[in-house]
Design a protein around this motif. Structure first.
Motif, PDB file in Angstrom:
ATOM      1  N   HIS A  51       0.837  -1.202   0.000  1.00 15.03           N
ATOM      2  CA  HIS A  51       0.000   0.000   0.000  1.00 15.03           C
ATOM      3  C   HIS A  51       0.872   1.252   0.000  1.00 15.03           C
ATOM      4  O   HIS A  51       0.609   2.206  -0.724  1.00 15.03           O
ATOM      5  CB  HIS A  51      -0.932   0.021   1.212  1.00 15.03           C
ATOM      6  CG  HIS A  51      -1.929  -1.093   1.212  1.00 15.03           C
ATOM      7  ND1 HIS A  51      -2.783  -1.313   0.161  1.00 15.03           N
ATOM      8  CD2 HIS A  51      -2.210  -2.052   2.126  1.00 15.03           C
ATOM      9  CE1 HIS A  51      -3.540  -2.364   0.436  1.00 15.03           C
ATOM     10  NE2 HIS A  51      -3.209  -2.824   1.615  1.00 15.03           N
ATOM     11  N   ARG A  54       2.679   1.525  -3.401  1.00 15.59           N
ATOM     12  CA  ARG A  54       1.778   1.993  -4.449  1.00 15.59           C
ATOM     13  C   ARG A  54       1.637   3.510  -4.393  1.00 15.59           C
ATOM     14  O   ARG A  54       1.787   4.208  -5.385  1.00 15.59           O
ATOM     15  CB  ARG A  54       0.403   1.345  -4.283  1.00 15.59           C
ATOM     16  CG  ARG A  54      -0.626   1.865  -5.271  1.00 15.59           C
ATOM     17  CD  ARG A  54      -2.022   1.536  -4.837  1.00 15.59           C
ATOM     18  NE  ARG A  54      -2.356   2.197  -3.585  1.00 15.59           N
ATOM     19  CZ  ARG A  54      -2.653   1.578  -2.475  1.00 15.59           C
ATOM     20  NH1 ARG A  54      -2.699   0.278  -2.431  1.00 15.59           N
ATOM     21  NH2 ARG A  54      -2.932   2.246  -1.372  1.00 15.59           N
TER      22      ARG A  54
ATOM     23  N   ASN B  99      -9.122  -6.768  -7.286  1.00 23.15           N
ATOM     24  CA  ASN B  99      -8.471  -6.520  -6.009  1.00 23.15           C
ATOM     25  C   ASN B  99      -6.980  -6.811  -6.118  1.00 23.15           C
ATOM     26  O   ASN B  99      -6.151  -6.075  -5.601  1.00 23.15           O
ATOM     27  CB  ASN B  99      -9.103  -7.392  -4.928  1.00 23.15           C
ATOM     28  CG  ASN B  99      -8.759  -6.912  -3.537  1.00 23.15           C
ATOM     29  OD1 ASN B  99      -8.869  -5.722  -3.253  1.00 23.15           O
ATOM     30  ND2 ASN B  99      -8.300  -7.816  -2.696  1.00 23.15           N
ATOM     31  N   HIS B 100      -6.677  -7.860  -6.828  1.00 24.96           N
ATOM     32  CA  HIS B 100      -5.273  -8.219  -7.008  1.00 24.96           C
ATOM     33  C   HIS B 100      -4.565  -7.205  -7.904  1.00 24.96           C
ATOM     34  O   HIS B 100      -3.460  -6.763  -7.612  1.00 24.96           O
ATOM     35  CB  HIS B 100      -5.183  -9.617  -7.603  1.00 24.96           C
ATOM     36  CG  HIS B 100      -3.795 -10.145  -7.625  1.00 24.96           C
ATOM     37  ND1 HIS B 100      -3.164 -10.587  -6.491  1.00 24.96           N
ATOM     38  CD2 HIS B 100      -2.899 -10.236  -8.635  1.00 24.96           C
ATOM     39  CE1 HIS B 100      -1.937 -10.956  -6.806  1.00 24.96           C
ATOM     40  NE2 HIS B 100      -1.744 -10.753  -8.089  1.00 24.96           N
ATOM     41  N   LYS B 103      -3.816  -3.709  -6.358  1.00 25.73           N
ATOM     42  CA  LYS B 103      -2.996  -3.704  -5.153  1.00 25.73           C
ATOM     43  C   LYS B 103      -1.898  -2.645  -5.218  1.00 25.73           C
ATOM     44  O   LYS B 103      -1.655  -1.918  -4.264  1.00 25.73           O
ATOM     45  CB  LYS B 103      -2.384  -5.092  -4.993  1.00 25.73           C
ATOM     46  CG  LYS B 103      -1.775  -5.357  -3.648  1.00 25.73           C
ATOM     47  CD  LYS B 103      -1.629  -6.852  -3.443  1.00 25.73           C
ATOM     48  CE  LYS B 103      -0.178  -7.217  -3.272  1.00 25.73           C
ATOM     49  NZ  LYS B 103       0.028  -8.631  -2.971  1.00 25.73           N
ATOM     50  N   ASP B 104      -1.235  -2.552  -6.370  1.00 25.78           N
ATOM     51  CA  ASP B 104      -0.124  -1.603  -6.472  1.00 25.78           C
ATOM     52  C   ASP B 104      -0.450  -0.442  -7.405  1.00 25.78           C
ATOM     53  O   ASP B 104       0.435   0.172  -7.970  1.00 25.78           O
ATOM     54  CB  ASP B 104       1.160  -2.323  -6.910  1.00 25.78           C
ATOM     55  CG  ASP B 104       0.987  -3.013  -8.252  1.00 25.78           C
ATOM     56  OD1 ASP B 104      -0.165  -3.102  -8.718  1.00 25.78           O
ATOM     57  OD2 ASP B 104       1.993  -3.450  -8.836  1.00 25.78           O
ATOM     58  N   TYR B 139     -12.242  -6.804  -0.160  1.00 26.35           N
ATOM     59  CA  TYR B 139     -11.709  -6.291  -1.424  1.00 26.35           C
ATOM     60  C   TYR B 139     -11.232  -4.856  -1.206  1.00 26.35           C
ATOM     61  O   TYR B 139     -11.710  -3.923  -1.832  1.00 26.35           O
ATOM     62  CB  TYR B 139     -12.781  -6.362  -2.507  1.00 26.35           C
ATOM     63  CG  TYR B 139     -13.367  -7.744  -2.674  1.00 26.35           C
ATOM     64  CD1 TYR B 139     -12.586  -8.769  -3.184  1.00 26.35           C
ATOM     65  CD2 TYR B 139     -14.671  -8.019  -2.306  1.00 26.35           C
ATOM     66  CE1 TYR B 139     -13.114 -10.051  -3.339  1.00 26.35           C
ATOM     67  CE2 TYR B 139     -15.199  -9.297  -2.449  1.00 26.35           C
ATOM     68  CZ  TYR B 139     -14.413 -10.301  -2.952  1.00 26.35           C
ATOM     69  OH  TYR B 139     -14.930 -11.557  -3.096  1.00 26.35           O
ATOM     70  N   ASN B 141      -8.577  -3.198  -1.893  1.00 23.07           N
ATOM     71  CA  ASN B 141      -7.966  -2.429  -2.983  1.00 23.07           C
ATOM     72  C   ASN B 141      -9.016  -1.920  -3.951  1.00 23.07           C
ATOM     73  O   ASN B 141      -8.938  -0.800  -4.450  1.00 23.07           O
ATOM     74  CB  ASN B 141      -6.937  -3.278  -3.722  1.00 23.07           C
ATOM     75  CG  ASN B 141      -5.812  -3.718  -2.806  1.00 23.07           C
ATOM     76  OD1 ASN B 141      -5.319  -2.924  -2.012  1.00 23.07           O
ATOM     77  ND2 ASN B 141      -5.430  -4.984  -2.888  1.00 23.07           N
ATOM     78  N   HIS B 174      -6.157  -8.858   4.464  1.00 23.96           N
ATOM     79  CA  HIS B 174      -5.885  -8.496   3.085  1.00 23.96           C
ATOM     80  C   HIS B 174      -4.407  -8.303   2.888  1.00 23.96           C
ATOM     81  O   HIS B 174      -3.685  -8.088   3.841  1.00 23.96           O
ATOM     82  CB  HIS B 174      -6.648  -7.254   2.661  1.00 23.96           C
ATOM     83  CG  HIS B 174      -6.584  -6.150   3.671  1.00 23.96           C
ATOM     84  ND1 HIS B 174      -5.509  -5.313   3.794  1.00 23.96           N
ATOM     85  CD2 HIS B 174      -7.444  -5.795   4.635  1.00 23.96           C
ATOM     86  CE1 HIS B 174      -5.738  -4.466   4.774  1.00 23.96           C
ATOM     87  NE2 HIS B 174      -6.889  -4.738   5.305  1.00 23.96           N
TER      88      HIS B 174
END
Lengths: 228, 174
Positions: A51, A54, B99-100, B103-104, B139, B141, B174
């Motif tokens: 997180h 990102r 969601n995957h 993530k980034d 979920y 993200n 998560h």
């Protein structure tokens, strides 16, 4: 508020957690808040803090327009989760004092890392207190009760009634002074004082015994009840 | 549904409303836009791309070649997976995918909003509306991305704003 030390793994973890459900430090657009936190980092966060990473990569893309982002840069301690104490020391002195008032942790102990010395002192005091308590003789709880005993009518022999009442003998019950108080139409009620030991005599038992003299007693009330 | 979405997109792009109809194709309906010049346009992403170009906001299709490809890929995903998700299982798969993937990422492609963000947001809105607080947190993200997009100026339009709260009572995984 604040993330703690953003150069330490613990601080980064707080940041990571904070950004799990947020795209920016504040609001929904990149702002000076993001720049302030971004600048406080020593580099990209590790990959497992995805997180934070990102967010870092995203803010990095604004590098060129950094200074034109909206908002006013505030000290680092003004950002981040509310329940974490600011350890950056960047917050101005007066706001820090204000924070102290707000952040009273009702359920936490004030020093979590209790050292050996204070632990020993505490145990000593506890032992002293225990010893003091055991020496003290146990106090017997007593109560002073003022009873109102009402006769049936004006023809009831009040002297006889008082005699009956005083004839009640119980352990922990001592009869005191009494007087006759006029109620009206020539009827008088008996007001009598007594001292009882709470553990041994209850008002219920007392009432039961007194009203047992049904020839004289119509009813009985507790007029006053005082703990001694 | 798709027509309503395209009208919202037009408003979001600052365009005048076009003439829409819908045509049945297979199990579902697909939108048709009647343009002044040439033949009518068919299909959600085709029309959406056309609208973006019309509004001269080409950056919404991605600014680099790579971003353009990603936007196209996710527009396709929107049509072939999100719109065709009929069972709970399908929806769960879509949410897991996203969601995957998110993530980034802050936006679906690149570091700015693109058509892919907008159309996936429109497509997912009814799905997210039906999620419980706990599912929204599972979920996380998707939730973060969704609340970010719905707060992006101009995108939400007529759709109700959904609430996301982070529940700290139970441990999240998560």
């Amino acid at each position: 508020m604040g993330f703690g030390d953003l150069k330490s793994p613990a601080g980064l973890k707080v940041l990571n957690e904070f950004l799990a459900d947020k795209s920016y430090i504040e609001g929904y657009v990149p702002s000076q808040a993001d720049v302030a936190v971004f600048d406080a980092l020593s580099g990209a966060p590790p990959a497992d803090l995805f997180h934070a990473l990102r967010w870092y990569n995203h803010i990095k893309s604004y590098e060129k327009q950094k200074s034109s982002l909206p908002g006013v840069k505030k000290p680092l301690g003004n950002y981040g989760p509310v329940n974490i104490e600011d350890t950056t020391g960047s917050t101005a002195k007066d706001t820090k004092e204000e924070d102290d008032d707000d952040d009273i942790d009702l359920f936490g102990s004030d020093d979590e890392e209790e050292n050996e010395e204070s632990k020993r002192v505490r145990e000593e005091r506890l032992a002293q207190y225990e010893a003091k308590k055991s020496k003290k003789p146990a106090l017997i709880a007593k109560s002073s009760i003022l009873l109102d005993v009402k006769p049936w009518d004006d023809e009831t022999d009040m002297a006889k009634l008082e005699e009956c009442v005083r004839s009640i003998q119980m352990e922990g019950l001592v009869w005191g002074a009494s007087k006759l108080v006029p109620v009206g139409y020539g009827i008088k009620k008996l007001q009598i004082q007594c001292v009882v030991e709470d553990d041994k005599v209850g008002t219920d038992v007392l009432e039961e015994n007194i009203t047992a003299f049904e020839d004289f007693v119509q009813s009985m009330d507790v007029a006053a009840f005082n703990k001694i | 549904m798709a027509v309503k979405e395209l009208v919202a997109l037009e408003k979001c792009l600052g365009l005048n409303s076009g003439k829409y109809s819908s045509r049945a194709q297979g199990a579902g309906k697909i939108p048709v836009l009647q343009t002044n010049k040439g033949p009518s346009l068919v299909g959600l992403s085709t029309i959406a791309s056309h609208l973006v170009k019309e509004a001269k906001k080409e950056e919404l299709l991605g600014s680099t070649a790579e971003e353009k490809a990603i936007v196209q890929q996710w527009l396709e995903y929107r049509i072939s997976y999100i719109d065709r998700a009929s069972s709970k299982e399908d929806i769960r798969n879509v949410l897991n995918d996203l969601n995957h993937y998110l993530k980034d990422k802050v936006f679906v492609a690149g570091n700015t909003v693109t058509l892919a963000d907008i159309l996936i947001y429109y497509g997912l809105h009814p799905v997210i509306t039906g999620l419980s607080v706990q599912e929204k947190e599972t979920y996380i993200n998707v939730s973060r991305w969704f609340s970010h997009i719905q707060n992006y100026p101009g995108i939400r339009q007529h759709l109700p704003s959904l609430v996301f709260i982070k529940n700290r009572i139970y441990a999240s995984n998560h």
